[in-house]
Write an enzyme that holds these catalytic residues in place. Structure first.
Site, PDB file in Angstrom:
ATOM      1  N   ASP A  13       0.815  -1.213   0.000  1.00 60.17           N
ATOM      2  CA  ASP A  13       0.000   0.000   0.000  1.00 60.17           C
ATOM      3  C   ASP A  13       0.849   1.264   0.000  1.00 60.17           C
ATOM      4  O   ASP A  13       0.468   2.283   0.565  1.00 60.17           O
ATOM      5  CB  ASP A  13      -0.981   0.012   1.195  1.00 60.17           C
ATOM      6  CG  ASP A  13      -1.739  -1.293   1.292  1.00 60.17           C
ATOM      7  OD1 ASP A  13      -2.293  -1.700   0.268  1.00 60.17           O
ATOM      8  OD2 ASP A  13      -1.730  -1.915   2.366  1.00 60.17           O
ATOM      9  N   HIS A  41      -5.225  -1.986  -6.321  1.00 53.58           N
ATOM     10  CA  HIS A  41      -4.958  -0.563  -6.392  1.00 53.58           C
ATOM     11  C   HIS A  41      -5.999   0.145  -7.228  1.00 53.58           C
ATOM     12  O   HIS A  41      -6.649  -0.439  -8.079  1.00 53.58           O
ATOM     13  CB  HIS A  41      -3.521  -0.244  -6.804  1.00 53.58           C
ATOM     14  CG  HIS A  41      -3.130  -0.807  -8.116  1.00 53.58           C
ATOM     15  ND1 HIS A  41      -2.244  -1.844  -8.240  1.00 53.58           N
ATOM     16  CD2 HIS A  41      -3.495  -0.470  -9.347  1.00 53.58           C
ATOM     17  CE1 HIS A  41      -2.095  -2.125  -9.502  1.00 53.58           C
ATOM     18  NE2 HIS A  41      -2.840  -1.306 -10.210  1.00 53.58           N
TER      19      HIS A  41
HETATM   20  P1  IMP Z   1      -2.463 -12.958   2.040  1.00 48.71           P
HETATM   21  O1  IMP Z   1      -1.546 -12.452   0.988  1.00 48.71           O
HETATM   22  O2  IMP Z   1      -3.928 -12.698   1.753  1.00 48.71           O
HETATM   23  O3  IMP Z   1      -2.188 -14.389   2.414  1.00 48.71           O
HETATM   24  O4  IMP Z   1      -2.173 -12.121   3.381  1.00 48.71           O
HETATM   25  C1  IMP Z   1      -0.937 -12.220   4.096  1.00 48.71           C
HETATM   26  C2  IMP Z   1      -0.528 -10.862   4.653  1.00 48.71           C
HETATM   27  O5  IMP Z   1      -0.185 -10.000   3.573  1.00 48.71           O
HETATM   28  C3  IMP Z   1      -1.628 -10.132   5.437  1.00 48.71           C
HETATM   29  O6  IMP Z   1      -1.012  -9.376   6.464  1.00 48.71           O
HETATM   30  C4  IMP Z   1      -2.230  -9.201   4.408  1.00 48.71           C
HETATM   31  O7  IMP Z   1      -2.855  -8.092   5.002  1.00 48.71           O
HETATM   32  C5  IMP Z   1      -0.968  -8.802   3.637  1.00 48.71           C
HETATM   33  N1  IMP Z   1      -1.234  -8.377   2.259  1.00 48.71           N
HETATM   34  C6  IMP Z   1      -1.504  -9.150   1.189  1.00 48.71           C
HETATM   35  N2  IMP Z   1      -1.666  -8.404   0.087  1.00 48.71           N
HETATM   36  C7  IMP Z   1      -1.484  -7.129   0.459  1.00 48.71           C
HETATM   37  C8  IMP Z   1      -1.479  -5.889  -0.260  1.00 48.71           C
HETATM   38  O8  IMP Z   1      -1.665  -5.815  -1.478  1.00 48.71           O
HETATM   39  N3  IMP Z   1      -1.237  -4.776   0.500  1.00 48.71           N
HETATM   40  C9  IMP Z   1      -0.984  -4.834   1.826  1.00 48.71           C
HETATM   41  N4  IMP Z   1      -0.965  -5.960   2.527  1.00 48.71           N
HETATM   42  C10 IMP Z   1      -1.208  -7.103   1.844  1.00 48.71           C
END
Ligand code: IMP
Length: 427
Positions: A13, A41
Site C-alpha cells: 500500500d 490498487h
Molecule cells: P495474504 O496475501 O492474503 O495471504 O495475506 C498475508 C498478509 O499480507 C496479510 O497481512 C495481508 O494483510 C498482507 N497483504 C496481502 N496483500 C497485500 C497488499 O496488497 N497490501 C498490503 N498488505 C497485503
C-alpha cells in the site's frame, strides 16, 4: 534493452499503483509477477475509478501488452469480472496475456484461507482471505492446478477429482464443514476456461521476444518487501516473493535482463494485518495520518495501522532488491505536521542493531531510534519541481536518501498523474 521492476519497500500500500500507472504510459509491456487478488490498487482515469486486483494497470492504456505471469495465482472469477468491467467501459483487453503456468485459485483455497485464519485464533495472520496462501501451498506440494491444466478438460477433471477428494476430507474431518460438489466446481471452472482460453499462452516466451526486440517492459510488483515469504516478517507475510528477484521467477526472465529497480516508499509507514511494526503510532498523530491519507484497505476495507517512516526497512529493501531509485509517495499527507520523526536505527537491549532481526520476538521489542525533523506545514500538492519543495521537505527526503544510501528518483505530492516530480529518467 529496458526492463524496469517496481517494488514496494514497506508492508504494501505504498502507492505503487500511481507510480506504475505513470511508468506504464511509457512502457510497451506491463507484467504482474507475484501474488494474486490480494493486491489492489485504484487508478482514476478521466474521472472514472478503477479498482484492479489482478489485471496489470497498463490495461488502462490502449496498445500496451499486459501480462499475468507464471508467479501469479489467478482467481478466474475475479479476473473475468475485471475483464468484463474493462469491456463495459470500452477498454480493449485483447492484448492481455495470461501465463499457461500460472496456478489457479479454487473455491476450496478461499474457504481454507478463511477457516485456517479462524483456527489460528490470536495467532492469525490477517490474510485477505482470497485463497492466496492455500493456492501457493498446493503449488509447492505439487498438486496445484495450472492454467494449462484448466484448459484441458480431461486433465482438469482428473486433477480436480484428486484434489477434491483430499480437500473434502480435510474440510469435513478437521474443520467440520461440508465439502464441494465435484460436478458444480467442474462445470463452473470449465466455463471460465473457455472465456480465458484466448488469453492463455507461454508468457515467458512472449517476454523474451519483447525484451529481445528492445521493447520497454515494466514489472509491476504487488505487496511488498516485508511481506516477502523469505525476507519479510515471517509468518506475517504473504506466500510469494514481492522483492525484485521475484520478477525473475514469477515472469521467467534472467536477472541480467533487469535494467533498473524502483523502490516505492510511502512518506510514512502503514501495515494491514498482524505482525510487529516498530514505528507504529497508536496516538492522535497515527489517527491524523490515517484520516488524512484515507488509509483503509482497497481489497478488504480494513483500517491500516499507521506510523513514522522507517529508514531501516527501506534500507533493507534496497539491499534485497538492489534498488536504484526511490519513488516517494504521499509526501503531501505530512503537510500539516509540525515535526516529523524518521526511524534511523533499532536499539535492542541497549545495543544498536546492524541488521533487520529475523526473530519477530526481537523485532517486536526493538526501540526505534528517531531523528526528529521540522515539518514544512504548507500545501505542497501543487509543486512540480524538486527545487520548489519547502526546504524542510527536501531535508526530510535527503536525510532518508543518506540513511538508506538510495537516490531519489520520483516524488509524488498527490494522487493525480500531474502531481509527480521526476528527478531521474526511468524509461
Ligand atoms: P495474504 O496475501 O492474503 O495471504 O495475506 C498475508 C498478509 O499480507 C496479510 O497481512 C495481508 O494483510 C498482507 N497483504 C496481502 N496483500 C497485500 C497488499 O496488497 N497490501 C498490503 N498488505 C497485503
Amino acid at each position: 534493452m529496458s526492463a524496469v521492476v517496481v517494488i514496494g519497500t514497506q508492508w504494501g500500500d505504498e502507492g505503487k499503483g500511481k507510480i506504475v500507472d505513470y511508468l506504464a504510459e511509457k512502457a510497451d509491456v506491463v507484467v504482474r509477477y507475484a501474488g494474486g487478488s490480494n493486491a489492489g490498487h485504484t487508478v482514476v482515469v478521466e474521472g472514472k475509478e478503477f479498482k484492479l486486483h489482478l489485471l496489470p494497470s497498463g490495461i488502462l492504456y490502449p496498445g500496451k501488452t499486459c501480462v499475468v505471469g507464471n508467479g501469479v495465482v489467478v482467481d478466474p472469477e475475479i479476473l473475468l469480472q475485471e475483464i468484463h468491467r474493462m469491456q463495459q467501459e470500452g477498454i480493449d483487453t485483447s492484448s492481455l496475456l495470461i501465463s499457461n503456468r500460472a496456478h489457479v485459485i479454487m473455491p476450496y483455497h478461499r474457504l481454507l484461507d478463511a477457516l485456517d485464519e479462524e483456527n489460528r485464533g490470536e495467532h492469525k495472520i490477517g490474510t485477505t482471505k482470497r485463497g492466496i496462501g492455500p493456492c501457493y501451498m498446493d503449488k509447492n506440494a505439487r498438486i496445484g492446478i495450472r492454467m494449462v491444466d484448466l484448459l484441458d478438460a480431461e486433465e482438469f477433471s482428473s486433477k480436480l477429482a484428486r484434489n477434491l477428494k483430499e480437500k473434502n476430507q480435510l474440510l469435513q474431518a478437521v474443520y467440520g464443514v461440508e465439502g464441494f460438489d465435484y460436478d458444480t466446481v467442474r462445470q463452473e471452472y470449465l466455463t471460465y476456461a473457455e472465456e480465458l482460453r484466448p488469453y492463455v499462452t507461454d508468457t515467458a516466451a512472449a517476454l523474451h521476444q519483447a525484451i529481445g526486440n528492445g521493447h520497454k517492459v515494466l514489472f509491476e510488483g504487488a505487496q511488498a518487501t516485508l511481506l516477502d515469504l523469505d525476507h519479510g516478517t515471517y509468518p506475517y507475510v504473504t506466500s510469494s516473493h514481492p522483492i525484485a528477484g521475484g520478477a525473475c521467477i514469477g515472469a521467467g526472465i534472467g536477472p541480467s535482463k533487469i535494467d533498473k529497480v524502483i523502490g516505492v516508499v510511502k512518506a510514512y509507514s502503514t501495515r494491514v494485518g498482524e505482525g510487529p511494526f516498530p514505528t507504529e503510532l497508536l496516538d492522535a498523530t497515527g489517527d491524523h495520518i490515517r484520516e488524512r491519507g484515507h488509509e483503509y484497505g482497497t481489497t478488504t476495507g480494513r483500517p491500516r495501522r499507521c506510523g513514522w517512516l522507517d529508514a531501516c526497512v527501506v534500507k533493507y529493501a534496497g539491499q534485497l532488491s538492489g534498488i536504484d531509485y526511490m519513488a516517494i509517495t504521499r509526501l503531501d499527507i505530512l503537510d500539516e505536521l509540525a515535526s516529523i520523526k524518521l526511524c534511523v536505527g533499532y536499539r535492542y537491549q541497549g545495543k544498536l542493531l546492524n541488521e533487520m532481526p529475523a526473530s519477530l520476538k526481537v523485532l517486536a521489542q526493538v526501540e526505534p531510534v528517531y531523528e526528529e525533523l521540522p515539518g514544512w506545514q504548507q500545501d505542497i500538492s501543487g509543486i512540480r519541481k524538486y527545487e520548489d519543495l519547502p526546504p524542510n521537505a527536501k531535508r526530510y527526503l535527503e536525510r532518508l536518501s543518506e540513511v538508506t544510501n538510495i537516490d531519489l528518483g520520483i516524488v509524488s505530492v498527490g494522487p493525480g498523474r500531474e502531481q509527480t516530480i521526476i528527478m531521474k529518467t526511468i524509461f
